[in-house]
Design a protein around this motif. Structure first.
Motif, PDB file in Angstrom:
ATOM      1  N   ARG A 217      -0.477  69.247  75.261  1.00  0.00           N
ATOM      2  CA  ARG A 217      -1.538  69.569  74.297  1.00  0.00           C
ATOM      3  C   ARG A 217      -2.861  69.012  74.828  1.00  0.00           C
ATOM      4  O   ARG A 217      -3.448  68.095  74.267  1.00  0.00           O
ATOM      5  CB  ARG A 217      -1.182  68.994  72.936  1.00  0.00           C
ATOM      6  N   CYS A 218      -3.326  69.592  75.918  1.00  0.00           N
ATOM      7  CA  CYS A 218      -4.495  69.074  76.623  1.00  0.00           C
ATOM      8  C   CYS A 218      -5.768  69.144  75.779  1.00  0.00           C
ATOM      9  O   CYS A 218      -6.626  68.264  75.878  1.00  0.00           O
ATOM     10  CB  CYS A 218      -4.689  69.784  77.953  1.00  0.00           C
ATOM     11  N   GLY A 219      -5.895  70.159  74.944  1.00  0.00           N
ATOM     12  CA  GLY A 219      -7.072  70.267  74.087  1.00  0.00           C
ATOM     13  C   GLY A 219      -7.142  69.138  73.082  1.00  0.00           C
ATOM     14  O   GLY A 219      -8.209  68.572  72.831  1.00  0.00           O
ATOM     15  N   ARG A 220      -6.019  68.791  72.503  1.00  0.00           N
ATOM     16  CA  ARG A 220      -5.981  67.676  71.546  1.00  0.00           C
ATOM     17  C   ARG A 220      -6.272  66.356  72.263  1.00  0.00           C
ATOM     18  O   ARG A 220      -6.966  65.496  71.727  1.00  0.00           O
ATOM     19  CB  ARG A 220      -4.614  67.622  70.836  1.00  0.00           C
ATOM     20  N   LEU A 221      -5.751  66.203  73.472  1.00  0.00           N
ATOM     21  CA  LEU A 221      -6.029  64.990  74.245  1.00  0.00           C
ATOM     22  C   LEU A 221      -7.521  64.876  74.567  1.00  0.00           C
ATOM     23  O   LEU A 221      -8.095  63.787  74.527  1.00  0.00           O
ATOM     24  CB  LEU A 221      -5.199  64.963  75.518  1.00  0.00           C
ATOM     25  N   ALA A 222      -8.160  66.001  74.890  1.00  0.00           N
ATOM     26  CA  ALA A 222      -9.597  66.006  75.182  1.00  0.00           C
ATOM     27  C   ALA A 222     -10.401  65.587  73.954  1.00  0.00           C
ATOM     28  O   ALA A 222     -11.334  64.780  74.041  1.00  0.00           O
ATOM     29  CB  ALA A 222     -10.036  67.383  75.668  1.00  0.00           C
ATOM     30  N   ALA A 223     -10.034  66.129  72.788  1.00  0.00           N
ATOM     31  CA  ALA A 223     -10.724  65.771  71.547  1.00  0.00           C
ATOM     32  C   ALA A 223     -10.493  64.301  71.214  1.00  0.00           C
ATOM     33  O   ALA A 223     -11.416  63.587  70.798  1.00  0.00           O
ATOM     34  CB  ALA A 223     -10.257  66.667  70.406  1.00  0.00           C
ATOM     35  N   LEU A 224      -9.263  63.844  71.389  1.00  0.00           N
ATOM     36  CA  LEU A 224      -8.933  62.449  71.105  1.00  0.00           C
ATOM     37  C   LEU A 224      -9.746  61.508  71.995  1.00  0.00           C
ATOM     38  O   LEU A 224     -10.248  60.476  71.527  1.00  0.00           O
ATOM     39  CB  LEU A 224      -7.435  62.217  71.293  1.00  0.00           C
TER      40      LEU A 224
END
Length: 174
Positions: free
Chosen positions: A66-73
């Motif tokens: 879930r790379c997008g969630r990791l980027a947001a986090l």
């Protein structure tokens, strides 16, 4: 005379935050790896294209991440409890308000590119984040862990799967 007085008064009143050169305040929300809300104003990080919040990418082992969630986090962690200062920069109308934002002395766009959560857009940034991107590629950080298929292919390469990360990256960065 009333119309003239109203016009003078309207010019004297402060405009919306985007009319200013600098937006400063705490982050109220992080939408994705490149978009945040500062002092009530939605701001996209200038010069980069970040992963969307719902983006999924193949990891180094081929399993979905879930790379997008990791980027947001990561953006949330970098800005939590910090005053963020964003200097408004010109962009294409479809990009909305874009700014170069700094938190605790860190350029947030540079940090996201270095972590592999975004790519430089050299036609916008003038290549400002190319050094960080080169380091991310060399370290296989974030989306560079397994960039084929390229995570942005549907958005920026006309929906076809890219045969190489380099060709997709060139198309995407325009």
């Amino acid at each position: 005379m009333r119309a003239l007085a109203a016009a003078v008064l309207a010019l004297a009143l402060p405009g919306p935050a985007w009319a200013q050169d600098v937006i400063q305040g705490t982050v109220e929300a992080v939408e994705d790896g490149g978009t945040l809300v500062v002092a009530g104003t939605r701001v996209r990080l200038w010069g980069i294209r970040a992963l969307a919040a719902d983006q999924r990418c193949p990891g180094a082992d081929g399993r979905e991440v879930r790379c997008g969630r990791l980027a947001a986090l990561m953006l949330e962690v970098l800005t939590r409890g910090q005053v963020v200062e964003c200097r408004v920069r010109p962009a294409a109308p479809e990009d909305g308000l874009t700014a170069q934002c700094v938190s605790a002395g860190l350029d947030l766009a540079a940090t996201q590119v270095l972590a592999g959560n975004a790519v430089d857009r050299p036609l916008v940034s003038g290549g400002q984040y190319q050094a960080e991107q080169g380091l991310a590629v060399a370290r296989r950080a974030g989306l560079w862990a397994n960039p084929v298929p390229w995570p942005f292919a549907g958005d920026q390469v006309g929906g076809s799967s890219a045969t190489s990360a380099a060709s997709a990256a060139r198309a995407f960065q325009r």
